[in-house]
Design an enzyme around this catalytic site. Structure first.
Site, PDB file in Angstrom:
ATOM      1  N   GLU A 222      10.405   1.325  10.266  1.00 47.05           N
ATOM      2  CA  GLU A 222      11.409   2.358   9.967  1.00 47.05           C
ATOM      3  C   GLU A 222      10.695   3.682  10.184  1.00 47.05           C
ATOM      4  O   GLU A 222       9.841   4.057   9.392  1.00 47.05           O
ATOM      5  CB  GLU A 222      11.855   2.260   8.496  1.00 47.05           C
ATOM      6  CG  GLU A 222      12.433   0.925   8.107  1.00 47.05           C
ATOM      7  CD  GLU A 222      13.857   0.731   8.597  1.00 47.05           C
ATOM      8  OE1 GLU A 222      14.454   1.702   9.116  1.00 47.05           O
ATOM      9  OE2 GLU A 222      14.359  -0.389   8.477  1.00 47.05           O
TER      10      GLU A 222
ATOM     11  N   LYS B  56       0.844  -1.198   0.000  1.00 48.81           N
ATOM     12  CA  LYS B  56       0.000   0.000   0.000  1.00 48.81           C
ATOM     13  C   LYS B  56       0.879   1.248   0.000  1.00 48.81           C
ATOM     14  O   LYS B  56       1.508   1.574   0.994  1.00 48.81           O
ATOM     15  CB  LYS B  56      -0.919   0.054   1.225  1.00 48.81           C
ATOM     16  CG  LYS B  56      -1.966   1.170   1.062  1.00 48.81           C
ATOM     17  CD  LYS B  56      -2.473   1.753   2.340  1.00 48.81           C
ATOM     18  CE  LYS B  56      -1.665   2.876   2.900  1.00 48.81           C
ATOM     19  NZ  LYS B  56      -1.689   4.144   2.148  1.00 48.81           N
TER      20      LYS B  56
ATOM     21  N   CYS C 247      14.006  10.736   6.308  1.00 47.78           N
ATOM     22  CA  CYS C 247      13.931  10.275   7.705  1.00 47.78           C
ATOM     23  C   CYS C 247      15.265  10.437   8.411  1.00 47.78           C
ATOM     24  O   CYS C 247      15.311  10.698   9.598  1.00 47.78           O
ATOM     25  CB  CYS C 247      13.472   8.837   7.742  1.00 47.78           C
ATOM     26  SG  CYS C 247      14.444   7.809   6.654  1.00 47.78           S
TER      27      CYS C 247
ATOM     28  N   GLU D 104      10.752  16.149  15.011  1.00 44.39           N
ATOM     29  CA  GLU D 104      11.058  15.994  13.592  1.00 44.39           C
ATOM     30  C   GLU D 104      10.229  17.006  12.797  1.00 44.39           C
ATOM     31  O   GLU D 104       9.013  17.054  12.940  1.00 44.39           O
ATOM     32  CB  GLU D 104      10.708  14.576  13.138  1.00 44.39           C
ATOM     33  CG  GLU D 104      11.071  14.327  11.700  1.00 44.39           C
ATOM     34  CD  GLU D 104      10.759  12.914  11.252  1.00 44.39           C
ATOM     35  OE1 GLU D 104       9.618  12.451  11.486  1.00 44.39           O
ATOM     36  OE2 GLU D 104      11.636  12.271  10.663  1.00 44.39           O
TER      37      GLU D 104
HETATM   38  P1  NAP Z   1       2.601   8.337   7.987  1.00 41.45           P
HETATM   39  O1  NAP Z   1       1.502   9.309   8.077  1.00 41.45           O
HETATM   40  O2  NAP Z   1       2.954   7.529   9.174  1.00 41.45           O
HETATM   41  O3  NAP Z   1       2.244   7.419   6.738  1.00 41.45           O
HETATM   42  C1  NAP Z   1       3.026   6.356   6.298  1.00 41.45           C
HETATM   43  C2  NAP Z   1       2.140   5.317   5.661  1.00 41.45           C
HETATM   44  O4  NAP Z   1       1.261   4.789   6.645  1.00 41.45           O
HETATM   45  C3  NAP Z   1       1.244   5.858   4.553  1.00 41.45           C
HETATM   46  O5  NAP Z   1       1.099   4.886   3.545  1.00 41.45           O
HETATM   47  C4  NAP Z   1      -0.054   6.084   5.279  1.00 41.45           C
HETATM   48  O6  NAP Z   1      -1.176   6.117   4.451  1.00 41.45           O
HETATM   49  C5  NAP Z   1      -0.079   4.890   6.196  1.00 41.45           C
HETATM   50  N1  NAP Z   1      -0.970   5.011   7.345  1.00 41.45           N
HETATM   51  C6  NAP Z   1      -1.409   6.148   7.959  1.00 41.45           C
HETATM   52  N2  NAP Z   1      -2.235   5.835   8.980  1.00 41.45           N
HETATM   53  C7  NAP Z   1      -2.325   4.474   9.025  1.00 41.45           C
HETATM   54  C8  NAP Z   1      -3.039   3.551   9.853  1.00 41.45           C
HETATM   55  N3  NAP Z   1      -3.828   3.954  10.861  1.00 41.45           N
HETATM   56  N4  NAP Z   1      -2.892   2.236   9.606  1.00 41.45           N
HETATM   57  C9  NAP Z   1      -2.093   1.802   8.600  1.00 41.45           C
HETATM   58  N5  NAP Z   1      -1.435   2.628   7.777  1.00 41.45           N
HETATM   59  C10 NAP Z   1      -1.529   3.959   7.984  1.00 41.45           C
HETATM   60  O7  NAP Z   1       3.945   9.028   7.558  1.00 41.45           O
HETATM   61  P2  NAP Z   1       4.131  10.033   6.373  1.00 41.45           P
HETATM   62  O8  NAP Z   1       3.745  11.367   6.879  1.00 41.45           O
HETATM   63  O9  NAP Z   1       3.505   9.533   5.146  1.00 41.45           O
HETATM   64  O10 NAP Z   1       5.740   9.916   6.185  1.00 41.45           O
HETATM   65  C11 NAP Z   1       6.646  10.694   6.875  1.00 41.45           C
HETATM   66  C12 NAP Z   1       7.260   9.931   8.048  1.00 41.45           C
HETATM   67  O11 NAP Z   1       7.917   8.750   7.598  1.00 41.45           O
HETATM   68  C13 NAP Z   1       8.329  10.730   8.746  1.00 41.45           C
HETATM   69  O12 NAP Z   1       8.139  10.678  10.137  1.00 41.45           O
HETATM   70  C14 NAP Z   1       9.630  10.047   8.359  1.00 41.45           C
HETATM   71  O13 NAP Z   1      10.675  10.182   9.246  1.00 41.45           O
HETATM   72  C15 NAP Z   1       9.214   8.642   8.179  1.00 41.45           C
HETATM   73  N6  NAP Z   1      10.123   7.952   7.254  1.00 41.45           N
HETATM   74  C16 NAP Z   1      11.010   7.056   7.769  1.00 41.45           C
HETATM   75  C17 NAP Z   1      11.917   6.373   6.943  1.00 41.45           C
HETATM   76  C18 NAP Z   1      12.908   5.377   7.505  1.00 41.45           C
HETATM   77  O14 NAP Z   1      13.540   4.668   6.747  1.00 41.45           O
HETATM   78  N7  NAP Z   1      13.063   5.278   8.811  1.00 41.45           N
HETATM   79  C19 NAP Z   1      11.872   6.605   5.568  1.00 41.45           C
HETATM   80  C20 NAP Z   1      10.953   7.530   5.071  1.00 41.45           C
HETATM   81  C21 NAP Z   1      10.072   8.187   5.936  1.00 41.45           C
HETATM   82  P3  NAP Z   1      -1.721   7.567   3.950  1.00 41.45           P
HETATM   83  O15 NAP Z   1      -0.708   8.076   2.993  1.00 41.45           O
HETATM   84  O16 NAP Z   1      -3.001   7.284   3.325  1.00 41.45           O
HETATM   85  O17 NAP Z   1      -1.831   8.451   5.153  1.00 41.45           O
END
Ligand code: NAP
Ligand code: MG
Length: 491
Positions: free
Chosen positions: A252, A177, A286, A385
């Site tokens: 991650e 997804k 990230c 962050e």
């Molecule tokens: P996010 O809101 O946590 O979303 C990540 C993914 O999770 C998206 O596909 C999102 O879908 C989905 N999601 C949201 N709520 C969910 C739920 N209740 N159940 C299951 N899935 C759900 O994060 P983001 O804002 O897209 O990404 C930014 C974050 O990712 C930052 O904090 C960054 O540090 C982290 N990141 C970490 C790494 C690493 O390697 N450690 C790499 C890249 C990014 P939707 O898009 O539909 O909301």
């Protein structure tokens, strides 16, 4: 543009017949419609992945046979990198050269795991020495089963590759997804899998909202393993959901990574790596080194050079030549980051450069490269962050203070140190509480090396052989020497 889900090797209309809008962050305009997968579609996709794992050929192929598909996928991504890169720029906003670089990295990831899956063919299992010589124990590795992958929007195809390539290499089947903000290249990956004749149900791609499709995938009892990249709050919810079925998870998550710069550093190199560490991909990385600590005696000169160079960065649509800073991903992120800067300033921080929408870029979600200073330990811009092109810089007195400040964070994804004294660099590298450390650079990432964080930055490691291990179960087979008698009941 592709307007169907990819389930069981077929382009499938979403059960609810829904679509959602895909927006270009450089203009704010809707330029495509994506198929909206919901919980019912996730159920179909998981059922297809389950059948493909339980009855299909994929887990039963040799590593060499699986590698042929992975290499074919790598070749197609590479052959199509310019077209795919353009899609990524419109979907995500990043400058085109960065997007094309991502495509090359994604192809490299599939090629790397092709190599690892071939190596698995020679794996006869590992014999474990036992204290009791009448027994022999052998350890073999097997695919874990059906894997789910939930990924963010900052590196849409690359984050897909980091999960799909090792899962498929291991012999798992998968439901992916992508983020609702960047669904397009994941669908292109599905099309590539179709072209190379990947057996049906091995990879299923279902774009949709996190709260619906994502949640169903995390809760589905037939998913054996869930790999997630995203924010800490969502990661925490995923962990809770996975608890119901004791699902294997890897997470991650976010970071607030420090970069410690000593006064013996070459100032030009320091400035460039600081900039690469926070402005690359608009700081939506990230592992971005968003907290910079500079030794006192270098601090004034370094700040001056950093501001001068940040002011030269060309901001604009990622499609334009020479642009090095594109828009942020969404209006929500743009407003959130401006709000954080405002609160940080109210709590005492000073904006040394940027902090605003650049003049003349009124549409889209642009933000100037931003340099903040004068914050206390508990200022939110220093602690939380931001996930944008915003760097916080502070001076430090000595090594001990630098380490204390660097490690004073709930996160522990990455850290960087720069000094001409390599013994000192090694000492600091060992003292950092972080899963990834850079010496005399920041950000370069290699498919061969493990990737993941300490503390709230996650659980487990992706990439390299660690990434493959995420999708493998460990089985031990113990054999009793049949020439012996056990002699417990019958002596
Ligand atoms: P996010 O809101 O946590 O979303 C990540 C993914 O999770 C998206 O596909 C999102 O879908 C989905 N999601 C949201 N709520 C969910 C739920 N209740 N159940 C299951 N899935 C759900 O994060 P983001 O804002 O897209 O990404 C930014 C974050 O990712 C930052 O904090 C960054 O540090 C982290 N990141 C970490 C790494 C690493 O390697 N450690 C790499 C890249 C990014 P939707 O898009 O539909 O909301
Ligand atoms: Mg989101």
């Amino acid at each position: 543009m592709r307007d169907m889900l990819f389930i069981n090797g077929q382009w499938t209309a979403p059960a609810a017949r829904g679509r959602f809008e895909v927006c270009d962050p450089a203009t704010g305009e809707v330029f495509a419609q994506a198929p909206l997968g919901t919980a019912a579609d996730i159920d179909q996709a998981v059922a297809a992945a389950r059948r493909a794992f339980d009855k299909g050929p994929w887990p039963r192929l040799s590593g060499h046979e699986r590698a042929r598909y992975l290499r074919a996928i790598a070749d197609r991504i590479l052959a199509d990198k310019d077209r795919l890169g353009l899609i990524e720029v419109r979907d995500n906003g990043k400058p085109l050269p960065e997007a094309v670089w991502d495509m090359e990295d994604a192809a490299g990831c599939f090629a790397f795991y092709a190599g690892l899956t071939e190596e698995m063919d020679g794996d006869q299992g590992e014999i474990i020495p036992l204290q009791d010589a009448r027994f022999q124990s052998k350890v073999v590795r097997e695919p874990i089963g059906v894997a789910g992958a939930i990924i963010p929007w900052n590196y849409p195809l690359l984050m897909a590759a980091w999960k799909v390539a090792p899962a498929l290499a291991a012999g798992c089947t998968m439901v992916l997804k992508p983020s609702e903000l960047t669904p397009l290249t994941a669908l292109e990956l599905a099309a590539i899998c179709e072209e190379v004749g990947l057996p049906e149900g091995v990879l299923n791609v279902v774009p949709g909202f996190g709260s619906d499709a994502g949640q169903r995938l995390a809760q589905h009892p037939d998913v054996d393993k869930l790999a997630f990249t995203g924010s800490v709050p969502t990661g925490s919810r995923i962990m809770q959901m996975a608890a119901a079925d004791i699902k294997n998870i890897s997470l991650e998550l976010g970071g607030k990574s420090p970069f410690v710069v000593f006064a013996d550093s070459d100032i030009e190199k320091a400035v460039e790596w600081i900039m690469f560490g926070i402005f690359w991909n608009q700081g939506q990385v990230c592992s971005a080194t968003s907290r910079v600590l500079v030794e006192e005696s270098l601090y004034p000169r370094l700040m001056e050079r950093l501001v001068a160079e940040a002011a030269k960065i060309r901001i604009g649509n990622g499609m334009e030549d020479g642009v090095k800073l594109g828009p942020l991903i969404s209006e929500t992120q743009h407003a959130k980051i401006l709000g954080m800067i405002e609160k940080g300033v109210a709590a005492g921080a000073t904006v040394v450069h940027g902090g605003r929408r650049p003049a003349g870029l009124d549409a889209g979600y642009f933000l100037e490269p931003t340099i903040l200073t004068d914050m206390d330990d508990d200022n939110l811009v220093w602690r939380e962050e931001i996930f944008g092109p915003v760097v916080c810089v502070r001076p430090f007195k000595d090594e001990a203070e630098a380490i204390r400040l660097a490690n004073d964070s709930p996160f522990g994804l990455a850290a960087a140190v720069m000094s001409d004294d390599l013994d000192r660099c090694e000492r600091i590298a060992r003292a950092f509480r972080a899963g990834i450390v850079w010496i005399n650079c920041s950000q370069p990432t290699f498919t061969e090396a493990p990737w993941g964080g300490y503390k709230k930055s996650g659980i487990g490691r992706e990439l390299g052989r660690w990434g493959l291990a995420n999708y493998l179960e460990t089985k031990q087979i113990t054999t009793f020497n049949h020439r012996e008698r056990w002699g417990w009941y019958i002596t």
